[in-house]
Every structure is written in C-alpha cells, then in structure tokens.
Design a protein around this motif. Sequence first.
Motif, mmCIF file in Angstrom:
data_model
loop_
_atom_site.group_PDB
_atom_site.id
_atom_site.type_symbol
_atom_site.label_atom_id
_atom_site.label_comp_id
_atom_site.label_asym_id
_atom_site.label_seq_id
_atom_site.Cartn_x
_atom_site.Cartn_y
_atom_site.Cartn_z
ATOM 1 N N ILE A 75 29.075 56.299 2.061
ATOM 2 C CA ILE A 75 30.203 57.120 2.519
ATOM 3 C C ILE A 75 31.117 57.496 1.356
ATOM 4 O O ILE A 75 31.242 56.743 0.406
ATOM 5 C CB ILE A 75 31.002 56.312 3.584
ATOM 6 N N CYS A 140 34.511 50.457 8.542
ATOM 7 C CA CYS A 140 35.155 51.665 8.005
ATOM 8 C C CYS A 140 36.257 52.088 8.962
ATOM 9 O O CYS A 140 36.116 51.986 10.179
ATOM 10 C CB CYS A 140 34.129 52.782 7.847
ATOM 11 N N GLU A 141 37.326 52.595 8.369
ATOM 12 C CA GLU A 141 38.475 53.052 9.164
ATOM 13 C C GLU A 141 38.093 54.215 10.071
ATOM 14 O O GLU A 141 38.803 54.539 11.017
ATOM 15 C CB GLU A 141 39.624 53.443 8.231
ATOM 16 N N TYR A 222 37.791 51.254 3.140
ATOM 17 C CA TYR A 222 38.194 51.981 1.937
ATOM 18 C C TYR A 222 38.822 51.094 0.872
ATOM 19 O O TYR A 222 38.994 51.519 -0.260
ATOM 20 C CB TYR A 222 39.111 53.171 2.271
#
Length: 256
Positions: A75, A140-141, A222
């Motif tokens: 990502i 992941c957010e 992140y």
Amino acid sequence: MKKGKEDLPRRDFMKALASSAGLALAGCGQTEPPTYGHLLRMGDLLTYKAHRLLLPEHALAREYDYGDISSVPAIGTTNPADPARSIYSAEHGPVYEKLLADEFADWKLTVEGSVLRPAAFTLAELKRLPSRTQITRHACEEGWSAICQWTGVPLRSILEAVGLQPGARYVQFHAYDDLADGIDMLDALHPQTILAYGMNGRELPLGHGAPLRLRVETQVGYKSMKFLRRIVVTEHFDDNGSQGAIQNGWSWYAGI
Ligand SMILES: Nc1nc2c(c(=O)[nH]1)N[C@H]1C(S)=C(S)[C@@H](COP(=O)(O)O)O[C@H]1N2
Ligand SMILES: [Mo]
C-alpha cells in the motif's frame, strides 16, 4: 454590560480548555503531541493520554501462529524510485534507484540527533545484531488488516548502541519517498517495535519497504514507515513539516 461566564466567547473558552490540558495553542513547532496546535486534534490528545494512563507501559500486541498468516497488499509507496508515484522525492528517489540496483550493498541507515554516538548501519551490520521475529496483525487506517511475520532488530537495541542523550523523547523516521513521522520514546523502546528486514521468512520485498521498514505494533498501519533511510532522535515533538505523515490529516498518535 458586565461580562458573565456565558458571554465568554467560545474561542476563549476553547483556549482556556486547551491550556488547562497543558497545551500551547499559539505557535506551532514545539507544542506537546499530538495536537501540534490544532484545536481539532483535542480528540487525539485524549486517546494518547488515555492509552498512556490505562495501558501497562509495554503491553504486548497479540502475536499469531504460522497458520494465521494471510496475504498482505502493498500500500502507498511501493517503489520510491518511481517518479509516477503520488509521493516521490526528486532528491532521494534517484539515490534509491541506485541502491536498489546494487541490492542495497551501499545502503546505510543513519541514526543521529540527541544521541551520544551518531552512527550509520549497513544492512549486514543490522542483521548481525540479535533479531526478533513476530507474527502480528497489520491494521491499516483504511479498514483492511493482514497477518504477517516480521523479522528485524529491535529499535531499542539501536538506540542503546548509539546511546540516548538525557533529553531524548521522540524518534523520527525518514523514508526514501520523503515521508517522515515520529513516535514517542515509550513506543520506541517497546519490545515489539522493530526495524524489519525480513517478511514471512524472506528478505523484505520491494513493495513492503525494502531494505528496512519500521514495525510499530501498538499503532495503526501508516505509523510503520517503509523504505527507511534516516532516524533522528529529538528532544521535542516535531510534525516534520510538509514531509510529515500527519499532513495527510492522519493522527500523530494512532494507538490500537
Ligand atoms: N515510506 C512509506 N511508508 C509507509 C507508507 C508509504 O506510503 N510510504 N504507507 C503506510 C501505510 S498507509 C500502510 S497501511 C503501510 C502498508 O504497508 P504494506 O505496503 O507493507 O502493506 O505502510 C505505511 N508506511
Ligand atoms: Mo495504511
């Protein structure tokens, strides 16, 4: 008319609230994390303080078994040498391209700032240090998560090797796509916070941050910076200006 409590303008009230929380609203740069001067970040501060208050200092994130390992997408930046990517550094991209071509033989991780003995580590040097392997969930957010095995050197070992100066409180990470972000010393010294060079028993693949990435298992995706080039220990909170990951609107503290 006498100014009563009700007449206190909302702005003044918010200012009073903020300063009662021990924050400096005016001026940015050296405010306490993670509001860095933004009123709208008060919620982040609450999460940060609540976690620091309620969780045991080094509570471990859950670790999984081999059988739980899932596939994991790459990502964000998947190659810092690719100028077509949305985040690309004209300064560091071409450097990364050369390092990649030589399979990172000349790559070095610089560690500097509030340390006693600034140093630069080659990949071989990092691999000679005692390693830690952990199977953890990457969250992941954006809503997906994946379970993966990571191998690397605890950040704590590196910080011990360079020696912290007495005022050292934060650790900042700089990547080849020019993203920068930081964590506090508590997360930096956490036993599961590692600089990973291995993934699922193999070398860390390009898309996942070769040759070295951070794994912060106590925070969301992140915060685990890929493509590391430089670590700077600081005495004060630093939002890393335009390179800072929080400029994307993300929280500085994203604990899970
Ligand atoms: N240098 C750098 N690190 C980064 C990113 C990035 O774009 N550049 N993306 C972050 C995000 S949002 C996530 S979810 C994870 C993704 O890691 P993966 O590609 O190994 O799945 O890396 C994080 N670290
Ligand atoms: Mo993410």
